[in-house]
Enzyme design. Sequence first.
Site, short mmCIF file in Angstrom:
data_model
loop_
_atom_site.label_atom_id
_atom_site.label_comp_id
_atom_site.label_asym_id
_atom_site.label_seq_id
_atom_site.Cartn_x
_atom_site.Cartn_y
_atom_site.Cartn_z
N CYS A 1 0.81 -1.21 0.00
CA CYS A 1 0.00 0.00 0.00
C CYS A 1 0.85 1.27 0.00
CB CYS A 1 -0.95 -0.04 1.19
SG CYS A 1 -2.43 0.93 0.91
N HIS B 1 -3.63 -6.43 1.65
CA HIS B 1 -3.29 -6.71 3.04
C HIS B 1 -4.29 -7.73 3.53
CE1 HIS B 1 -6.20 -3.43 3.46
NE2 HIS B 1 -5.40 -2.70 2.73
ZN LIG Z 1 -4.01 -0.65 1.44
#
Ligand SMILES: [Zn+2]
Lengths: 431, 239
Positions: free
Chosen positions: B94, B191
């Site tokens: 991310c 995730h």
């Molecule tokens: Zn993320």
Amino acid sequence: MRDFFTVLIGKTVRALAKLRGGGSAFPGLVIEKVDPGFLARALDRLPLGVVVVSGTNGKTTTSKIVVELLESTGLRVFTNSTGSNFSRGVIAALLQRVNLKGETDADIAVLELDEAHAMYFIAQVKPKYTLLLNVLRDQLDRFGEIDTTAKFLSNIAMATTDTLVVNREDPLVRAIGEKVLAEHSSVRVKQFGLSENLLKMFPSDAELHGSDGSPLGSRPSAGDADVILTEVGLQSATFEVAGAPYTTDLKLEGVYNTFNAAAALVLVRQVCGSEVETPALIDALSYVKPAFGRGERIELDGLPLELVLVKNPAGFRLALESFEPEGFATMIAINDNSADGRDISWLWDVSFESLATFGVDTVTGIRAWDMALRLEHDGVAFRAVIEPLDTALNEFRAHSQGLPRRIYCTYTAMLELRKLIAKQTKVENVW
Amino acid sequence: MTRELVVAQLYPRDMNIYGDNGNVLAVLRRAEKHGLSVRKITVNPGDKMPTDVDIVIGGGGQDSGQTRVHEDLLAKQAQLRDLAESGTPMLMICGLYQLFGHWFRTHTGEEMAGISVLDVTTSAEEKRLIGNIVTDSGLFGEIIGYENHSGQTFLGEKSTPLGRVLVGEGNNAKDDTEGARSHNVIGTYLHGSLLPKNPAITDFLISTAATRRFGEFESAVIDDALVERARESAKRRPR
Ligand SMILES: [Zn+2]
């Protein structure tokens, strides 16, 4: 005259909706359309104004404590019990309480305000008192960012006309208090806090996984707090109120519920002023029962069964620190319905090592296998993984005869478990 | 004496928002099962980047977290690029995936320089891409996780996608790629946490690291029944 027609329409729609078994917020929707100013006018008439309770964790419990403490002083309190669409829900609840002139019998309103509905609400109604609890990672699915949540809470705080109560130990919330103090000299800002020895049990979300995921110990505490929680025992606590210690028994359980009580004390002291004696408030507090599912105790097979709601890493972590696993049979129920949040990443931000010594009996829920995987990574043994809640509950019950039981559960798992348990034992409808 | 791998966790204080600690924990547990031990070093802004490191892992954060680590990351870029080019396995999720690219353009149009370890660029968009996601990676099989990002990432020629999206959005709303790879560096939006449910990637990080350090890696036979069940239930869930 406007109120007369609005209330008449509202009450009629409500009666019709009831006949058809319709949703409770429907009359609210109709009133919003025919008379958008109704909500503000009805709440404006309350002699002591509107109290708003917001924050990511503990709103329901805290609102319940505030309501019961205010009622103990003889005030009549209007409150919203459930939250589908916030404003419509409040209107629907108001319709039950108002006469045809649009007057209620209440002195004050205590409203649990979800950050998501805050902007719309404060555009219509300015709270006289606001209590901000915390900003924890809870609703990323809806907002994406903690920073956004903090902004929502800040906007509620800036709309407050009389007194703002903030959590001294939550840096984001404390900063909101400081901002209001700097920009609104007419608004009083009061804090609730923790003593040094309890601070380590309350990680803020940002600190939650500080370098090692371990508690970081004390953080700087700025300024005096009106009420400080100094000790937490098994269903007892000591609060320092304006510098003087008060120890009391509690029906509330766990450190975080008890900390919410400190928040409620500050707020109620502001509303009631010097008219109410602290010992009387502390006494009233000792009778407050936990809100629905927030550390609720039910009796099953002649033994206590505790339902503990967990919905974010900080909450789960605090719950694990609050409740001693020894002597209890433990079940964990994890759902990922939209009301729970679809993202279960947060389970990886909770340490489950405290459960390792006594293990977990049953792991259940839609994401039971994810939870089991999480436990395995922390070296916590579990007896069985059973996705369906009904089978899991039966098996858990059969395998834990003679022991008190504790179930950590996400929101929708709690609702379903409560229904299942209600078929087998008496479950009090608390809220 | 057991052989030890050194894992550096980048910015756990500021970039940790989606269960990123779970990834480090998964490497730890998995390495133990392969008969290796792991020493974890955390690197926060201002800390020295260790030179003798076998695996580097980094996560996602708030906008404010990203801003706080940005300057520090730029200061460490030469060292991180050297590590990447010499073949050190890394996993960036991310926010750090984005900053491991060339640049990240924010909502207000400002451009944050990245460290160009991955050949990707990212722009913040109005719409957040949120939900359960499944991709097909070939090498690591199906990768299962959860995505939550407003940055949309596009790949240049020097990086290959980590996977093709089967369910979900991935790098951006336009093509069906997810994540990026260059050398042994993996960037991804997944995730959930990623590694516990995708042990093929964990094994890649560990075996690459072990081979680099000890010249060999002997894989243990690991019972992944629990992982398989968790993967199955995650795959059944709606977006
Ligand atoms: Zn993320």
